[in-house]
Design a protein around this motif. Sequence first.
Motif, short mmCIF file in Angstrom:
data_model
loop_
_atom_site.label_atom_id
_atom_site.label_comp_id
_atom_site.label_asym_id
_atom_site.label_seq_id
_atom_site.Cartn_x
_atom_site.Cartn_y
_atom_site.Cartn_z
N ALA A 109 82.22 13.98 23.46
CA ALA A 109 82.46 14.36 22.08
C ALA A 109 81.71 15.65 21.83
O ALA A 109 80.48 15.64 21.69
CB ALA A 109 82.01 13.27 21.11
N GLY A 110 82.41 16.78 21.83
CA GLY A 110 81.74 18.06 21.71
C GLY A 110 81.09 18.47 23.01
O GLY A 110 81.20 17.80 24.04
N ALA A 111 80.36 19.57 22.95
CA ALA A 111 79.81 20.16 24.17
C ALA A 111 78.65 19.38 24.75
O ALA A 111 78.42 19.42 25.96
CB ALA A 111 79.38 21.61 23.88
N ASN A 112 77.91 18.62 23.92
CA ASN A 112 76.65 18.06 24.37
C ASN A 112 76.60 16.54 24.43
O ASN A 112 75.61 15.99 24.91
CB ASN A 112 75.50 18.56 23.48
CG ASN A 112 75.29 20.05 23.59
OD1 ASN A 112 75.22 20.59 24.69
ND2 ASN A 112 75.21 20.73 22.46
N THR A 113 77.59 15.85 23.93
CA THR A 113 77.55 14.39 23.88
C THR A 113 78.39 13.80 25.00
O THR A 113 79.59 14.09 25.13
CB THR A 113 78.06 13.87 22.53
OG1 THR A 113 77.23 14.39 21.49
CG2 THR A 113 78.03 12.36 22.49
N GLU A 167 83.00 -2.11 27.16
CA GLU A 167 82.95 -0.66 27.20
C GLU A 167 83.34 -0.10 25.85
O GLU A 167 84.39 -0.43 25.30
CB GLU A 167 83.89 -0.13 28.28
CG GLU A 167 83.82 1.38 28.47
CD GLU A 167 84.57 1.85 29.69
OE1 GLU A 167 85.23 2.90 29.61
OE2 GLU A 167 84.50 1.16 30.74
N PRO A 168 82.53 0.79 25.28
CA PRO A 168 82.81 1.31 23.95
C PRO A 168 83.81 2.46 24.00
O PRO A 168 84.12 3.00 25.06
CB PRO A 168 81.44 1.80 23.49
CG PRO A 168 80.79 2.27 24.75
CD PRO A 168 81.26 1.32 25.83
N ASP A 171 83.53 12.18 16.36
CA ASP A 171 82.31 12.50 15.63
C ASP A 171 81.05 12.00 16.33
O ASP A 171 79.95 12.11 15.79
CB ASP A 171 82.38 11.94 14.22
CG ASP A 171 82.50 10.42 14.19
OD1 ASP A 171 82.54 9.80 15.27
OD2 ASP A 171 82.56 9.86 13.08
N GLY A 172 81.17 11.44 17.53
CA GLY A 172 80.03 10.97 18.29
C GLY A 172 79.67 9.52 18.06
O GLY A 172 78.71 9.03 18.66
N ALA A 173 80.42 8.80 17.23
CA ALA A 173 80.14 7.39 16.99
C ALA A 173 80.74 6.54 18.10
O ALA A 173 81.79 6.87 18.67
CB ALA A 173 80.71 6.97 15.64
N LEU A 174 80.09 5.41 18.40
CA LEU A 174 80.58 4.45 19.37
C LEU A 174 81.15 3.23 18.64
O LEU A 174 80.55 2.72 17.69
CB LEU A 174 79.45 3.99 20.29
CG LEU A 174 78.93 4.99 21.33
CD1 LEU A 174 77.80 4.37 22.13
CD2 LEU A 174 80.05 5.43 22.26
N TRP A 175 82.31 2.75 19.12
CA TRP A 175 82.96 1.56 18.57
C TRP A 175 83.18 0.58 19.71
O TRP A 175 83.58 0.97 20.81
CB TRP A 175 84.32 1.90 17.96
CG TRP A 175 84.29 2.85 16.79
CD1 TRP A 175 83.93 4.15 16.80
CD2 TRP A 175 84.68 2.55 15.45
NE1 TRP A 175 84.06 4.70 15.55
CE2 TRP A 175 84.52 3.73 14.70
CE3 TRP A 175 85.16 1.40 14.80
CZ2 TRP A 175 84.82 3.80 13.35
CZ3 TRP A 175 85.46 1.46 13.45
CH2 TRP A 175 85.29 2.65 12.73
N LEU A 195 83.79 -6.21 15.17
CA LEU A 195 83.87 -4.82 15.60
C LEU A 195 82.62 -4.09 15.14
O LEU A 195 82.28 -4.09 13.95
CB LEU A 195 85.11 -4.16 15.00
CG LEU A 195 85.37 -2.71 15.40
CD1 LEU A 195 85.62 -2.59 16.89
CD2 LEU A 195 86.55 -2.14 14.61
N ARG A 196 81.93 -3.47 16.12
CA ARG A 196 80.67 -2.78 15.81
C ARG A 196 80.84 -1.28 15.94
O ARG A 196 81.69 -0.78 16.68
CB ARG A 196 79.54 -3.25 16.74
CG ARG A 196 78.99 -4.62 16.39
CD ARG A 196 77.78 -4.98 17.23
NE ARG A 196 77.12 -6.16 16.70
CZ ARG A 196 76.15 -6.14 15.79
NH1 ARG A 196 75.71 -4.96 15.34
NH2 ARG A 196 75.62 -7.25 15.34
N LYS A 197 79.93 -0.58 15.22
CA LYS A 197 79.91 0.87 15.26
C LYS A 197 78.46 1.34 15.33
O LYS A 197 77.59 0.80 14.65
CB LYS A 197 80.59 1.44 14.01
CG LYS A 197 80.59 2.97 13.93
CD LYS A 197 81.25 3.45 12.64
CE LYS A 197 81.23 4.96 12.53
NZ LYS A 197 81.84 5.44 11.26
N SER A 198 78.21 2.35 16.16
CA SER A 198 76.88 2.93 16.29
C SER A 198 76.98 4.44 16.13
O SER A 198 77.85 5.07 16.70
CB SER A 198 76.28 2.60 17.66
OG SER A 198 75.07 3.30 17.86
N THR A 199 76.06 4.98 15.34
CA THR A 199 76.03 6.43 15.14
C THR A 199 74.88 7.08 15.91
O THR A 199 74.67 8.29 15.78
CB THR A 199 75.90 6.76 13.65
OG1 THR A 199 74.71 6.13 13.13
CG2 THR A 199 77.12 6.28 12.88
#
Length: 789
Positions: free
Chosen positions: A242-246, A273-274, A279-283, A290-294
């Motif tokens: 997600a983007g250049a660094n993630t 496996e998420p 936007d860099g969030a994991l689901w 259903l979980r989400k991590s920022t």
Amino acid sequence: MNERMRAGWAGVLISAALLSACGGGGGGDDAPTPPPPVQGVAIPDNLAIAAPSTTDIASATAFTSNVAATTGLSFAWTFGDGSTSTDASPKHDFAKVGDYPVVLKVSNAAGASKEVKWTVKVLNRAHVQGLNCTAADNSGWCWQAPRPSGTVPQAFFFVDASNGWSVGDGGEILRTRDSGLTWSRQITGIATRLTAVRFSDLNNGWAAGDAGALLRTTDGGAHWSLQTSTQPPMSGASLQVAGANTLVMAMNGQIRATADGGATWRRASLMQEPVLAADGALWWFDNDGLRKSTDLGGTSTVVLASSNTFPSYGYGFQLFGNAAIVAGTTSTYVNGQGYVYSLSIRRSLDGGQGWETIAPQGLPVASYIPLGTPQFTDTSNGLLLANAVPYRTVDGGRNWIALALPADAAQGLSISYENVGRGVWSRNYASLTSGRRVTEVSTDSGATWTVASLDYSNRPLVAIDARTWLMTNWDNVTRISTDGLKTWTRIAGPDADAAGKTLQAFWFFDAKRGLALSGKGDLMETVNGGLDWAVKVGGLTPVSYYSTLPRFQFVDAKKGWLLAADGRIYLTDDAGVSWLTPLQSSSRTVTAFHFVDALNGFALATEIQQSQQRQLLIATTDGGKSWTQQAVLDAFYNDLKFGGALNGTLVGSGGAVAVTADGGKTWTGRFSGTGAALNQLAFSDAGTLWATGEAGLLMSSKDGGASWVGQANVNLTTSLRAIRFLTAQQGWAVGDNGTVLMTADGGTTWQKQFVGTQNSLTQVFFVDARTGWVAGSNGTLLATGTGGQ
């Protein structure tokens, strides 16, 4: 003396007196001052040559020095190949490879001089220009066939229709800029197998593989840096960016993640496996919903809790930007019917903060679990198979309408639907017009369908853009379509005719011209160093498991022999332009041969006599036109070498060695010290014989095969198949699993060279210290212009 003469002498005396009075004349303190000495331009003590340490044949190598611009100096260059120059900054073409001692002598007008030396390593990198090589600057070993590489890629990733990367064995990364038509190798610095690759844009990407290998690039792969913070290893992990660094690496619920380009890493254990959102969030799904991590799994919240109305079977979720759709099958118990199943859908348009429950209309209530789950192409459009009937929605799943049969479909005949890729559906039916089966695909949930070139092996499909698709079949062949799935172009994977194209034997006369015999029995010629081959004689006996292994031998520029797969020896007197029909008996099958000069040669041959197979030693004294039997051998041997008309050595299975001193009439067994099979023999010089064999066996003998010494520094378990020496000091041995060994000190030490393949190598040939080839299974042909280094 007359008056005139007296007057003359008087004048001379008067002049001399006057000069003496004035201090003139010569002698004593009155001698004239000598001219001042010549003053030369000073030559600095730090005189130095400025030139490349490596160069190439005929490359106009530039030489200069740190005093080249100084006036009043003269220059004398010697280039180590017999050439000289008096230019201050000359350019020089080296005609042959080698290490050349270059000397510059600088002199001034006073006669003073100084010398400085410089060594130039001359390579032949033009020999492999444009090929994919194991090292930078066309160094190492380079793929001549198959091209671009004989390594089967493990993964691909395209950022657009033109630009993509593939990764595979030996740390191989290839890049294409033209939709896979051509590929160029990117140097990684590792030899570990790579299994995954992902890019966020044209510059920023990651590649991962075995033993925890993780590489990063920020310049499109021009340079890759090895990351060291992902231990313990996660071999086989998937990559998401997600983007250049993630980056998120995931495998079996374990993740390694970074949001700062690998400077710091986070580890986490998840239920599954998420999915990494843009936007860099994991689901991901957990037991409680259903979980989400920022923060890449550090903390997480339940965005959709489990309940008795939560999908129970085949559930999944899809992300579309900040929106999410969860869909699956819900079971309900009905008296008298048992459990019935229906579709359940939840949708969020704000990143999981709020959810709406969607009650699907228009779908049948099933007494069994419907096949699969709906696939959405966005938050509104989706397709679902229920009771093998396709249903389409355009309002996020509220209403579903069964798709009509194609107008050209034969009624009453089967029509099949299949989800062949994320959001891609195919349908296959019999055409009323042509009577043939037709395959169509839809990328918009069934709204439109386009005729495509697909069959049941063409999956899964990977969408690059609306018209560009990638697929890898069961046979590991990868193809690309740039016209909306209508036609496909092979861009990677095994060649179906690889065995037939394998060079079973080859011989090179120089860096350009060579001969080879292919697996399917074609005698071929190259005039551009192995890049291309033309068939000279086709239809010879193909090579099989039980056939003779072919080989070439030339004793000069014109005269040579070919042992073909039919077990017969063919002779040429014109460097392979034409070949004479062999004269040895067709009832005998030759398995190996060796000529000591243009006339005298020996061969191992098998024949059937009284239902028994036996091996013979046969000899020729007329260059192979006729052969006579020398001896019936007591065993079956693999190879032979003769050091002259009398002394010879045989090697075979079980470490068998036999020697002769009478031209092969009688043989004496010798102790080799090994029970492994010995495959091939080669001379490094007139007095030193080498043998290769199974389990990495490499031995030498300095007494004609009477005694043998193993090479202590060769620590191999793979079998060695061939060996060849260019000089008494320089030689190569090749074998299974892409093994190449090189010695530069007559075999005292051997260095393993990285060739970038795991294929078995069976042939090796060098025409000079830098220019060579190795060949092996699956059509493998690699070349080097740097001696393999």
